[in-house]
Design a protein around this motif. Structure first.
Motif, PDB file in Angstrom:
ATOM      1  N   UNK A 138      85.812 -14.147  33.048  1.00 12.91           N
ATOM      2  CA  UNK A 138      86.775 -13.326  33.578  1.00 12.91           C
ATOM      3  C   UNK A 138      86.241 -12.832  35.070  1.00 12.91           C
ATOM      4  N   UNK A 139      84.951 -12.348  34.973  1.00 15.57           N
ATOM      5  CA  UNK A 139      84.601 -11.972  36.234  1.00 15.57           C
ATOM      6  C   UNK A 139      84.721 -13.225  37.459  1.00 15.57           C
ATOM      7  N   UNK A 140      84.292 -14.337  37.184  1.00 15.82           N
ATOM      8  CA  UNK A 140      84.356 -15.581  37.990  1.00 15.82           C
ATOM      9  C   UNK A 140      85.817 -15.720  38.514  1.00 15.82           C
ATOM     10  N   UNK A 141      86.688 -15.664  37.298  1.00 12.16           N
ATOM     11  CA  UNK A 141      88.005 -15.827  37.680  1.00 12.16           C
ATOM     12  C   UNK A 141      88.731 -14.938  38.511  1.00 12.16           C
ATOM     13  N   UNK A 142      88.387 -13.495  38.404  1.00 14.95           N
ATOM     14  CA  UNK A 142      88.646 -12.381  39.439  1.00 14.95           C
ATOM     15  C   UNK A 142      88.175 -12.592  40.797  1.00 14.95           C
ATOM     16  N   UNK A 143      86.918 -13.034  40.671  1.00 11.34           N
ATOM     17  CA  UNK A 143      86.142 -13.198  42.219  1.00 11.34           C
ATOM     18  C   UNK A 143      87.068 -14.298  42.838  1.00 11.34           C
ATOM     19  N   UNK A 144      87.599 -15.618  42.212  1.00 13.81           N
ATOM     20  CA  UNK A 144      88.159 -16.485  42.852  1.00 13.81           C
ATOM     21  C   UNK A 144      89.598 -15.969  43.077  1.00 13.81           C
ATOM     22  N   UNK A 145      90.165 -15.128  42.362  1.00 14.64           N
ATOM     23  CA  UNK A 145      91.572 -14.658  42.572  1.00 14.64           C
ATOM     24  C   UNK A 145      91.703 -13.627  44.054  1.00 14.64           C
ATOM     25  N   UNK A 146      90.478 -13.061  44.153  1.00 16.69           N
ATOM     26  CA  UNK A 146      90.430 -12.140  45.098  1.00 16.69           C
ATOM     27  C   UNK A 146      89.958 -12.974  46.515  1.00 16.69           C
ATOM     28  N   UNK A 147      89.214 -13.780  46.083  1.00 11.39           N
ATOM     29  CA  UNK A 147      88.983 -14.664  47.326  1.00 11.39           C
ATOM     30  C   UNK A 147      89.993 -15.306  48.085  1.00 11.39           C
ATOM     31  N   UNK A 148      91.071 -15.795  47.356  1.00 10.40           N
ATOM     32  CA  UNK A 148      92.119 -16.708  47.940  1.00 10.40           C
ATOM     33  C   UNK A 148      93.326 -15.496  48.006  1.00 10.40           C
ATOM     34  N   UNK A 149      93.120 -14.398  47.585  1.00  7.23           N
ATOM     35  CA  UNK A 149      94.268 -13.260  47.934  1.00  7.23           C
ATOM     36  C   UNK A 149      95.472 -13.531  47.065  1.00  7.23           C
ATOM     37  N   UNK A 150      95.216 -13.884  45.848  1.00  4.56           N
ATOM     38  CA  UNK A 150      96.330 -14.080  44.800  1.00  4.56           C
ATOM     39  C   UNK A 150      96.542 -12.509  44.156  1.00  4.56           C
ATOM     40  N   UNK A 151      97.079 -11.925  44.511  1.00  7.53           N
ATOM     41  CA  UNK A 151      97.306 -10.468  44.023  1.00  7.53           C
ATOM     42  C   UNK A 151      97.703 -10.603  42.421  1.00  7.53           C
ATOM     43  N   UNK A 152      98.725 -11.344  42.247  1.00  4.58           N
ATOM     44  CA  UNK A 152      99.293 -11.354  40.904  1.00  4.58           C
ATOM     45  C   UNK A 152      98.156 -11.566  39.701  1.00  4.58           C
ATOM     46  N   UNK A 153      97.368 -12.751  40.301  1.00  3.25           N
ATOM     47  CA  UNK A 153      96.466 -13.173  39.342  1.00  3.25           C
ATOM     48  C   UNK A 153      95.226 -12.095  39.068  1.00  3.25           C
ATOM     49  N   UNK A 154      94.985 -11.484  40.405  1.00  3.82           N
ATOM     50  CA  UNK A 154      93.988 -10.627  40.237  1.00  3.82           C
ATOM     51  C   UNK A 154      94.339  -9.410  39.225  1.00  3.82           C
ATOM     52  N   UNK A 155      95.320  -8.847  39.297  1.00  2.63           N
ATOM     53  CA  UNK A 155      96.083  -8.005  38.425  1.00  2.63           C
ATOM     54  C   UNK A 155      95.909  -8.373  37.021  1.00  2.63           C
ATOM     55  N   UNK A 156      96.328  -9.607  36.735  1.00  9.51           N
ATOM     56  CA  UNK A 156      96.304 -10.141  35.395  1.00  9.51           C
ATOM     57  C   UNK A 156      95.064 -10.131  34.790  1.00  9.51           C
ATOM     58  N   UNK A 157      93.961 -10.554  35.487  1.00 10.08           N
ATOM     59  CA  UNK A 157      92.662 -10.868  35.066  1.00 10.08           C
ATOM     60  C   UNK A 157      91.932  -9.367  35.053  1.00 10.08           C
ATOM     61  N   UNK A 158      92.375  -8.506  35.871  1.00  8.95           N
ATOM     62  CA  UNK A 158      91.687  -7.332  35.724  1.00  8.95           C
ATOM     63  C   UNK A 158      92.170  -6.604  34.448  1.00  8.95           C
TER      64      UNK A 158
END
Length: 212
Positions: free
Chosen positions: A146-166
């Motif tokens: 989950x931490x790796x996924x959140x890091x990727x989502x934030x890197x590509x600025x995909x806010x919706x995915x960041x919120x889901x993974x958070x």
């Protein structure tokens, strides 16, 4: 084909059923006139519709497999990542072990990376985390994923995915006993109330709120 006839009936043409109608129409056109790259995705989605909404799980699995075969054996692979993900999330989990779905989610992740499809890389991460929680995997291992996924989502600025993974990551940390209160996601790094307010103030984040 009887199910396809029902699915394409004009009586289903409502807002709630429009997606199912479009999917079934795509599949019908493909069956009548021949397959293209989009047909693979249509068959995969149709497999999900048949199982989820009609209880036709074996028929749904056959359509899902048809989509996979067209991708893997006939080179119609433009939407390969999406076919793998849809098959994993909406078809395979009805009829096969969660580990089978996970294998296709990892294929979806790799294919999306190869294609530069950042949205489906992130979606694959979200669904992989869900799969692993449901399968009862080690929470410490899932937390790292989950931490790796959140890091990727934030890197590509995909806010919706960041919120889901958070939301997923906070659940995992709570289940591991890493929050001060087992009934709350709050800790020194996360404010539950502020995050909920963020979701409530942005209607376009409804999917993120649903995951949370």
């Amino acid at each position: 084909m009887d199910v396809l006839t029902v699915l394409t009936s004009p009586a289903l043409f409502t807002d709630l059923n429009l997606f199912r109608l479009v999917v079934s129409r795509m599949a019908t056109l493909s069956l009548d006139h021949g397959n293209g790259d989009g047909s693979c995705l249509a068959y995969a989605w149709l497999g999900g519709v048949l199982g989820t909404y009609f209880g036709e799980y074996q028929a749904g699995c056959r359509f899902g497999r048809l989509g996979l075969d067209l991708v893997e054996k006939h080179g119609l692979d433009r939407f390969r990542a999406r076919v793998y993900l849809v098959f994993a999330v909406h078809v395979a989990h009805w009829t096969q072990p969660l580990q089978t779905s996970r294998a296709f989610l990892r294929r979806a992740f790799d294919a999306a990376q190869d294609a530069g499809d950042h949205s489906y890389v992130a979606y694959s991460c979200i669904d992989l985390i869900t799969n692993r929680i449901a399968a009862g995997d080690s929470l410490s291992d899932i937390e790292r994923e989950a931490e790796h996924g959140l890091e990727f989502a934030r890197k590509v600025r995909f806010g919706l995915a960041s919120d889901c993974i958070t939301g997923q990551l906070r659940l995992i940390r709570m289940l591991r006993g890493l929050t001060p209160d087992f009934t709350s996601f709050n800790d020194a790094e996360f404010d539950e109330g502020r995050f909920e307010q963020h979701l409530q103030n942005n209607p376009q984040l409804a999917i993120g709120a649903c995951w949370y």
